[in-house]
Scaffold this active site. Structure first.
Site, short mmCIF file in Angstrom:
data_model
loop_
_atom_site.label_atom_id
_atom_site.label_comp_id
_atom_site.label_asym_id
_atom_site.label_seq_id
_atom_site.Cartn_x
_atom_site.Cartn_y
_atom_site.Cartn_z
N ASP A 10 0.87 -1.18 0.00
CA ASP A 10 0.00 0.00 0.00
C ASP A 10 0.90 1.22 0.00
O ASP A 10 2.12 1.11 0.21
CB ASP A 10 -0.87 -0.02 1.27
N SER A 11 0.31 2.38 -0.22
CA SER A 11 1.08 3.63 -0.14
C SER A 11 1.57 3.87 1.29
O SER A 11 2.54 4.58 1.50
CB SER A 11 0.19 4.79 -0.56
N CYS A 73 -4.20 -1.28 -2.05
CA CYS A 73 -4.40 0.17 -2.14
C CYS A 73 -5.29 0.42 -3.36
O CYS A 73 -4.99 -0.07 -4.46
CB CYS A 73 -3.04 0.83 -2.34
N GLU A 152 -5.70 8.21 9.43
CA GLU A 152 -4.31 7.91 9.81
C GLU A 152 -3.90 8.67 11.07
O GLU A 152 -3.09 8.20 11.86
CB GLU A 152 -3.39 8.26 8.66
N CYS A 184 -11.26 2.73 -0.57
CA CYS A 184 -9.95 3.09 -0.03
C CYS A 184 -9.69 2.15 1.12
O CYS A 184 -10.60 1.89 1.93
CB CYS A 184 -9.95 4.54 0.45
N HIS A 186 -8.16 2.52 3.76
CA HIS A 186 -8.24 3.13 5.09
C HIS A 186 -9.67 3.08 5.64
O HIS A 186 -9.89 3.14 6.84
CB HIS A 186 -7.87 4.62 5.03
#
Ligand code: DGL
Length: 276
Positions: A10-11, A73, A152, A184, A186
């Site tokens: 993932d990023s 991602c 995050e 996403c 996240h």
């Protein structure tokens, strides 16, 4: 081959939601997780940059003898999946989008909303793929760039996140949707808040559960599920800070040690061999 690790990238650390779901579904698997914290957020990067970073990471994971690679991602899956698949053909490559499309196509809604980073939404991959299998479905998508950094930083299930989520979801384009795709990695962390916003009236779809189920089925077919209980996990990020290690707990639900390997550093052995 079946005892080789799964490569997941993932990023940053958001893709750990996928690693966590995989660990629950396939408890004997080892994995190597790579978070490109040096270049995050991918959602704000150009297509060219996302393709470049993603391919180098995938080559790194291939070199680490991973038996499969999961692009955990949405931004990288939207933009770089084809590119990676063209360059790496020795092992299966999975993105986080196709498993969602599989599920959505089983029961086409009237109107589906998609929220994600700028890169994911601009790519138009979700509307394209959904319209191929659900011809009557209206698909609307909305960039929600504040959500990943908000999560995050630990802002979820609290006043600030409720206000920001509400602000995005009240957008006119999402009126009368009957399903919403959280595009996403996240976003599983705000799934409950989204469900609450809609008072449980719509279907909220996130990738963590769906992709782990999808990978389990694919591995079964390929006969590469690890039955040996000697597994180990390895978590790598390209730029280490203590705060990433702290935030990693939110996504993986246990304390993990993050190791820094900067595959782009000019004196890195890996770079001499692979980065061109
Ligand atoms: N985890 C990334 C995704 O699924 C979002 C974060 C970023 O923009 O790098 O798109």
């Amino acid at each position: 081959m079946s005892t080789d690790p799964i490569g997941i990238f993932d990023s940053g650390i958001g893709g750990l939601t996928i690693a966590y779901a995989l660990k629950s579904k396939l408890p004997n698997e080892s994995f190597i997780y790579f978070g490109d914290t040096k270049h995050l957020p991918y959602g704000e990067k150009s297509e060219e940059a996302i393709k470049y970073y993603s391919l180098q990471i995938a080559k790194f994971l291939e070199q680490k003898r991973c038996k499969a690679i999961i692009i955990a991602c949405n931004s990288a899956s939207s933009v770089a999946f084809k590119h990676i698949s063209q360059h790496i053909t020795s092992i299966p490559i999975y993105n986080v989008i196709d498993p969602i499309i599989d599920i959505v196509s089983q029961d086409c809604s009237k109107k589906i909303g998609v929220i994600g980073t700028k890169a994911t939404i601009k790519s138009n991959v979700y509307p394209q793929k959904i319209s191929e299998c659900c011809k009557q479905t209206k698909i609307v998508s909305l960039e929600t760039p504040l959500l990943a950094p908000m999560i995050e930083e630990g802002f979820f299930n609290q006043e600030i996140s409720i206000v920001i989520i509400k602000n995005y979801l009240e957008n006119k384009c999402l009126e009368n949707i009957d399903s919403l795709i959280l595009a996403c990695t996240h976003y599983p962390l705000i799934k409950e808040e989204v469900i609450k916003f809609y008072n449980n009236r719509i279907k909220v779809i996130d990738s963590a559960e769906i992709i782990s189920e999808y990978i389990m089925k694919k591995f079964k077919k390929l006969n590469i599920i690890n039955t040996n209980k000697n597994y180990s996990h390895h978590f790598i990020i390209s730029n280490y800070t203590k705060s990433f290690e702290k935030s990693a707990f939110m996504f993986f639900k246990e304390n993990i040690k993050l190791e820094e390997i900067d595959i782009w550093k000019s004196n890195s052995l890996y770079q001499e061999k692979y980065i061109v």
